[in-house]
Design a protein around this motif. Structure first.
Motif, PDB file in Angstrom:
ATOM      1  N   PHE A 103     -43.248  50.682  24.581  1.00 27.24           N
ATOM      2  CA  PHE A 103     -44.574  51.042  24.076  1.00 27.24           C
ATOM      3  C   PHE A 103     -45.695  50.327  24.817  1.00 27.24           C
ATOM      4  CE2 PHE A 103     -48.051  50.045  20.970  1.00 27.24           C
ATOM      5  CZ  PHE A 103     -48.666  51.282  21.036  1.00 27.24           C
ATOM      6  N   PHE A 104     -45.544  49.023  25.034  1.00 22.59           N
ATOM      7  CA  PHE A 104     -46.641  48.289  25.652  1.00 22.59           C
ATOM      8  C   PHE A 104     -46.771  48.603  27.140  1.00 22.59           C
ATOM      9  CE2 PHE A 104     -46.169  45.712  21.778  1.00 22.59           C
ATOM     10  CZ  PHE A 104     -47.488  45.794  21.338  1.00 22.59           C
ATOM     11  N   SER A 105     -45.682  49.043  27.761  1.00 26.89           N
ATOM     12  CA  SER A 105     -45.786  49.522  29.141  1.00 26.89           C
ATOM     13  C   SER A 105     -46.620  50.795  29.180  1.00 26.89           C
ATOM     14  CB  SER A 105     -44.391  49.784  29.724  1.00 26.89           C
ATOM     15  OG  SER A 105     -43.674  48.582  29.886  1.00 26.89           O
ATOM     16  N   VAL A 106     -46.358  51.695  28.241  1.00 20.18           N
ATOM     17  CA  VAL A 106     -47.133  52.928  28.146  1.00 20.18           C
ATOM     18  C   VAL A 106     -48.596  52.610  27.844  1.00 20.18           C
ATOM     19  CG1 VAL A 106     -47.499  54.993  26.734  1.00 20.18           C
ATOM     20  CG2 VAL A 106     -45.188  54.382  27.461  1.00 20.18           C
ATOM     21  N   LEU A 107     -48.822  51.701  26.908  1.00 16.18           N
ATOM     22  CA  LEU A 107     -50.193  51.324  26.540  1.00 16.18           C
ATOM     23  C   LEU A 107     -50.922  50.695  27.722  1.00 16.18           C
ATOM     24  CD1 LEU A 107     -52.258  51.112  24.218  1.00 16.18           C
ATOM     25  CD2 LEU A 107     -51.309  48.846  23.720  1.00 16.18           C
ATOM     26  N   ASP A 108     -50.226  49.868  28.472  1.00 11.88           N
ATOM     27  CA  ASP A 108     -50.818  49.229  29.654  1.00 11.88           C
ATOM     28  C   ASP A 108     -51.279  50.282  30.657  1.00 11.88           C
ATOM     29  OD1 ASP A 108     -51.649  47.192  31.306  1.00 11.88           O
ATOM     30  OD2 ASP A 108     -49.650  46.716  32.065  1.00 11.88           O
ATOM     31  N   ILE A 109     -50.452  51.309  30.853  1.00 14.66           N
ATOM     32  CA  ILE A 109     -50.819  52.390  31.773  1.00 14.66           C
ATOM     33  C   ILE A 109     -52.053  53.123  31.267  1.00 14.66           C
ATOM     34  CG2 ILE A 109     -50.108  54.631  32.705  1.00 14.66           C
ATOM     35  CD1 ILE A 109     -47.240  53.563  32.760  1.00 14.66           C
ATOM     36  N   VAL A 110     -52.063  53.446  29.979  1.00 14.63           N
ATOM     37  CA  VAL A 110     -53.189  54.191  29.399  1.00 14.63           C
ATOM     38  C   VAL A 110     -54.497  53.419  29.555  1.00 14.63           C
ATOM     39  CG1 VAL A 110     -54.180  55.068  27.261  1.00 14.63           C
ATOM     40  CG2 VAL A 110     -51.764  55.467  27.753  1.00 14.63           C
ATOM     41  N   LEU A 111     -54.476  52.142  29.218  1.00 13.45           N
ATOM     42  CA  LEU A 111     -55.696  51.333  29.284  1.00 13.45           C
ATOM     43  C   LEU A 111     -56.146  51.089  30.721  1.00 13.45           C
ATOM     44  CD1 LEU A 111     -54.942  48.682  26.499  1.00 13.45           C
ATOM     45  CD2 LEU A 111     -56.391  50.721  26.342  1.00 13.45           C
ATOM     46  N   SER A 112     -55.195  50.860  31.601  1.00  7.60           N
ATOM     47  CA  SER A 112     -55.534  50.556  32.988  1.00  7.60           C
ATOM     48  C   SER A 112     -56.003  51.781  33.754  1.00  7.60           C
ATOM     49  CB  SER A 112     -54.324  49.940  33.693  1.00  7.60           C
ATOM     50  OG  SER A 112     -53.928  48.730  33.062  1.00  7.60           O
ATOM     51  N   ALA A 113     -55.635  52.965  33.282  1.00 12.47           N
ATOM     52  CA  ALA A 113     -56.040  54.196  33.962  1.00 12.47           C
ATOM     53  C   ALA A 113     -57.528  54.476  33.810  1.00 12.47           C
ATOM     54  CB  ALA A 113     -55.230  55.382  33.436  1.00 12.47           C
ATOM     55  N   MET A 167     -49.531  47.090  17.343  1.00 14.46           N
ATOM     56  CA  MET A 167     -50.725  46.520  17.969  1.00 14.46           C
ATOM     57  C   MET A 167     -50.990  45.107  17.440  1.00 14.46           C
ATOM     58  SD  MET A 167     -51.693  48.712  20.152  1.00 14.46           S
ATOM     59  CE  MET A 167     -53.278  47.990  20.549  1.00 14.46           C
ATOM     60  N   ARG A 168     -50.755  44.896  16.160  1.00  9.91           N
ATOM     61  CA  ARG A 168     -51.014  43.575  15.566  1.00  9.91           C
ATOM     62  C   ARG A 168     -50.094  42.512  16.151  1.00  9.91           C
ATOM     63  NH1 ARG A 168     -53.802  42.015  10.958  1.00  9.91           N
ATOM     64  NH2 ARG A 168     -53.284  39.913  10.238  1.00  9.91           N
ATOM     65  N   THR A 169     -48.891  42.919  16.587  1.00 14.66           N
ATOM     66  CA  THR A 169     -47.966  41.940  17.156  1.00 14.66           C
ATOM     67  C   THR A 169     -48.511  41.304  18.430  1.00 14.66           C
ATOM     68  OG1 THR A 169     -46.749  43.607  18.474  1.00 14.66           O
ATOM     69  CG2 THR A 169     -45.949  43.153  16.227  1.00 14.66           C
ATOM     70  N   LEU A 170     -49.563  41.869  18.994  1.00 13.13           N
ATOM     71  CA  LEU A 170     -50.171  41.257  20.176  1.00 13.13           C
ATOM     72  C   LEU A 170     -50.719  39.874  19.866  1.00 13.13           C
ATOM     73  CD1 LEU A 170     -52.038  44.352  21.664  1.00 13.13           C
ATOM     74  CD2 LEU A 170     -50.094  43.155  22.694  1.00 13.13           C
ATOM     75  N   TRP A 171     -51.148  39.660  18.608  1.00 14.91           N
ATOM     76  CA  TRP A 171     -51.668  38.340  18.244  1.00 14.91           C
ATOM     77  C   TRP A 171     -50.944  37.721  17.051  1.00 14.91           C
ATOM     78  CZ3 TRP A 171     -54.441  42.823  17.249  1.00 14.91           C
ATOM     79  CH2 TRP A 171     -54.735  43.102  15.914  1.00 14.91           C
ATOM     80  N   GLU A 172     -50.192  38.542  16.297  1.00 13.67           N
ATOM     81  CA  GLU A 172     -49.464  37.981  15.155  1.00 13.67           C
ATOM     82  C   GLU A 172     -48.261  38.865  14.849  1.00 13.67           C
ATOM     83  OE1 GLU A 172     -50.459  36.486  10.645  1.00 13.67           O
ATOM     84  OE2 GLU A 172     -51.133  38.489  11.230  1.00 13.67           O
ATOM     85  N   ASP A 173     -47.086  38.325  15.060  1.00 13.83           N
ATOM     86  CA  ASP A 173     -45.858  39.059  14.768  1.00 13.83           C
ATOM     87  C   ASP A 173     -45.224  38.418  13.534  1.00 13.83           C
ATOM     88  OD1 ASP A 173     -43.657  40.623  14.754  1.00 13.83           O
ATOM     89  OD2 ASP A 173     -42.818  39.910  16.647  1.00 13.83           O
ATOM     90  N   ASP A 174     -45.285  39.140  12.412  1.00 12.77           N
ATOM     91  CA  ASP A 174     -44.790  38.602  11.142  1.00 12.77           C
ATOM     92  C   ASP A 174     -43.831  39.620  10.527  1.00 12.77           C
ATOM     93  OD1 ASP A 174     -44.368  37.562   8.634  1.00 12.77           O
ATOM     94  OD2 ASP A 174     -46.467  37.052   8.261  1.00 12.77           O
ATOM     95  N   PRO A 175     -42.556  39.592  10.953  1.00 14.56           N
ATOM     96  CA  PRO A 175     -41.587  40.585  10.463  1.00 14.56           C
ATOM     97  C   PRO A 175     -41.437  40.616   8.942  1.00 14.56           C
ATOM     98  CG  PRO A 175     -40.703  39.384  12.349  1.00 14.56           C
ATOM     99  CD  PRO A 175     -41.962  38.685  11.936  1.00 14.56           C
ATOM    100  N   ALA A 176     -41.514  39.445   8.319  1.00 12.32           N
ATOM    101  CA  ALA A 176     -41.365  39.398   6.860  1.00 12.32           C
ATOM    102  C   ALA A 176     -42.512  40.138   6.180  1.00 12.32           C
ATOM    103  CB  ALA A 176     -41.302  37.947   6.382  1.00 12.32           C
TER     104      ALA A 176
END
Length: 203
Positions: A103-113, A167-176
């Motif tokens: 997902f983040f590879s795809v997102l990186d492409i979208v934003l960088s384009a 998207m939130r995991t970019l700054w906070e990853d809280d599985p619980a």
């Protein structure tokens, strides 16, 4: 002896695998065709033969990653026959993409384009073309057990919730916390169905 078409297909698959790895390790900013050729173990000339320009390779990688998601989602939706399992299976499908490796590879492409208007248009169109059959596959399956507009709402909610958490995991990853949210989300979906006269089996 393999045909030319077979050899070309094998080379493209090799270049795709190498491109995904380079993109994962270096991101769009560090994505170089020379690095892809080295990762694939081929000459740069072999790469250029199939993808003359970097933008051709980037677009191909983007489409490939989304096609993997489409194939997986359509197959997953088609395989579910138990009404009580549909919501969980759809949730798993959303998580497999948005919380998966690509997902983040795809997102990186979208934003960088954004720096290339023509590429951006093609990338966004490819994204829309990919997400539509995924959501449609689940809407079609859910519609067997509820009115289609309601199925569309449930699918829309599901994918947006999982995408939002990704998207939130970019700054906070809280599985619980995420797991707790999903419990509440399932309860809300069941209330929505019940309020619209749809009986749903317990898990």
């Amino acid at each position: 002896m393999r045909s030319q078409d077979a050899r070309s297909e094998e080379m493209r698959a090799r270049l795709m695998a190498a491109s995904i790895e380079v993109l994962r390790e270096r991101g769009f900013a560090g994505f170089r065709t020379e690095a892809v050729a080295q990762e694939a173990g081929v000459s740069r000339g072999a790469l250029v033969h199939h993808y003359p320009h970097k933008r051709d390779l980037i677009l191909a990688v983007h489409k490939h990653l989304y096609q993997l998601a489409v194939d997986n989602s359509v197959e997953s939706a088609a395989a579910v026959t138990d009404q009580g399992a549909i919501i969980n299976e759809m949730l798993k499908d959303a998580q497999s993409f948005f919380l998966g490796n690509h997902f983040f590879s795809v997102l990186d492409i979208v934003l960088s384009a954004n720096t290339d208007p023509e590429l951006k248009t093609e990338i966004l169109q490819a994204s829309r073309n990919a997400r539509l059959p995924i959501e449609t596959a689940w809407v079609n399956r859910m519609s067997e057990f509820m009115p289609r507009p309601l199925a569309e709402t449930v699918v829309y909610m599901t994918y947006n919730i999982v995408r939002g958490y990704a998207m939130r995991t970019l700054w906070e990853d809280d599985p619980a916390r995420y797991a707790e949210m999903i419990v509440h989300w399932k309860s809300m979906v069941r209330d929505l169905l019940r309020n619209n006269g749809v009986t749903w089996p317990a898990e």
